[in-house]
Design an enzyme around this catalytic site. Structure first.
Site, PDB file in Angstrom:
ATOM      1  N   LEU A 163      -4.923  30.181  36.618  1.00  0.00           N
ATOM      2  CA  LEU A 163      -5.075  29.497  37.564  1.00  0.00           C
ATOM      3  C   LEU A 163      -3.981  29.355  38.483  1.00  0.00           C
ATOM      4  O   LEU A 163      -4.014  28.728  39.032  1.00  0.00           O
ATOM      5  CB  LEU A 163      -4.478  27.654  36.480  1.00  0.00           C
ATOM      6  CG  LEU A 163      -4.986  27.167  35.345  1.00  0.00           C
ATOM      7  CD1 LEU A 163      -4.217  26.120  34.464  1.00  0.00           C
ATOM      8  CD2 LEU A 163      -6.233  26.241  36.089  1.00  0.00           C
TER       9      LEU A 163
ATOM     10  N   HIS B 167     -15.452  29.314  38.984  1.00  0.00           N
ATOM     11  CA  HIS B 167     -15.028  28.229  40.011  1.00  0.00           C
ATOM     12  C   HIS B 167     -16.419  26.778  39.227  1.00  0.00           C
ATOM     13  O   HIS B 167     -17.365  25.992  38.871  1.00  0.00           O
ATOM     14  CB  HIS B 167     -14.991  27.749  41.364  1.00  0.00           C
ATOM     15  CG  HIS B 167     -14.566  26.342  41.888  1.00  0.00           C
ATOM     16  ND1 HIS B 167     -13.292  25.711  41.599  1.00  0.00           N
ATOM     17  CD2 HIS B 167     -15.073  25.178  42.483  1.00  0.00           C
ATOM     18  CE1 HIS B 167     -13.442  24.599  41.493  1.00  0.00           C
ATOM     19  NE2 HIS B 167     -14.033  24.842  41.857  1.00  0.00           N
TER      20      HIS B 167
HETATM   21  C1  GRF Z   1     -12.829  26.591  33.504  1.00  0.00           C
HETATM   22  O1  GRF Z   1     -13.664  25.204  33.602  1.00  0.00           O
HETATM   23  C2  GRF Z   1     -12.848  27.538  34.530  1.00  0.00           C
HETATM   24  O2  GRF Z   1     -14.001  27.043  35.784  1.00  0.00           O
HETATM   25  C3  GRF Z   1     -12.381  26.909  35.477  1.00  0.00           C
HETATM   26  O3  GRF Z   1     -11.440  26.736  34.432  1.00  0.00           O
HETATM   27  C4  GRF Z   1     -11.749  26.554  33.167  1.00  0.00           C
HETATM   28  C5  GRF Z   1     -11.568  27.781  32.218  1.00  0.00           C
HETATM   29  O4  GRF Z   1     -11.894  27.494  30.765  1.00  0.00           O
HETATM   30  N1  GRF Z   1     -12.073  27.902  36.706  1.00  0.00           N
HETATM   31  P1  GRF Z   1     -11.352  29.273  30.282  1.00  0.00           P
HETATM   32  O5  GRF Z   1     -10.130  28.869  29.696  1.00  0.00           O
HETATM   33  O6  GRF Z   1     -12.575  29.766  30.015  1.00  0.00           O
HETATM   34  O7  GRF Z   1     -11.894  27.791  28.358  1.00  0.00           O
END
Ligand code: GRF
Length: 199
Positions: A91, A110
């Protein structure tokens, strides 16, 4: 020589899990996930990595600050001789100077069809909330290289996912993951690792 991959995470880690499963079933023959790094304390992704026997550590950006975090990260990446960085639900935004040290060597997933619903402020459920409130009928996921512009690097793969009547952001998020993200990310990582072995 297998290309050495580090996966940066912040949360649940389902994309990390998809990568680990792909590796275990032989779908990433040119790469090896050698390290998972979480930028936030308590991320379940760290447990997932450990369950698969992959070293995982937390470098809290909150505690270390941006510069401290990136310095510590750079040291880890060096120690593990990493060739490729994957942002899988990571993030934080990496600084332009960090990104410049890894040209064409950082890839991000994304959860929309870039250039829709991307850039600063579009992360996690917010992306799906925005798609639903705009009333689009198709969304999807994008794997792209990372440059100094958030979600602005070269697009590698995209897949569309249909929106259904009655979708909530949570339902849509899950569908985009299942139908697009978990398939695209391992494919992109393998393609990049293969390309790097040819350089
Ligand atoms: C996913 O939707 C990804 O595309 C976004 O954040 C979310 C992360 O999910 N950048 P995870 O931690 O892989 O379950």
């Amino acid at each position: 020589m297998l290309k050495r991959v580090a996966v940066l995470v912040s949360g649940g880690g389902t994309n990390l899990e998809a990568l680990l499963n792909a590796q275990e079933s032989g779908r990433i023959p040119h790469g090896e996930i050698v390290l998972a790094v979480s930028g936030t304390a308590g991320a379940y992704a760290v447990e997932r990595a450990k369950k698969h026997g992959v070293p995982a550590l937390t470098l809290s950006r909150k505690e270390l600050g941006q510069e401290g975090f990136e310095d510590a990260l750079s040291a880890c990446l060096k120690e593990y001789r990493v060739d490729l960085i994957v942002l899988a639900g990571f993030l934080s935004i990496l600084s332009a100077s960090f990104v410049a040290q890894w040209p064409e060597r950082i890839v991000n997933i994304h959860p929309s069809l870039i250039p829709a619903f991307c850039g600063k402020g579009f992360y996690g459920l917010r992306v799906h909330e925005a798609a639903l409130s705009r009333g689009v009928k198709l969304t999807g996921a994008t794997v792209h290289l990372v440059n100094e512009i958030p979600d602005g690097g070269r697009i590698l793969l995209q897949k569309a996912v249909e929106i259904s009547p009655g979708d909530t952001p949570e339902i849509l998020q899950r569908r985009v993951m299942e139908q697009a993200e978990w398939e695209l990310l391992p494919r992109a990582v393998e393609a990049l690792c293969e390309q790097l072995t040819q350089e």
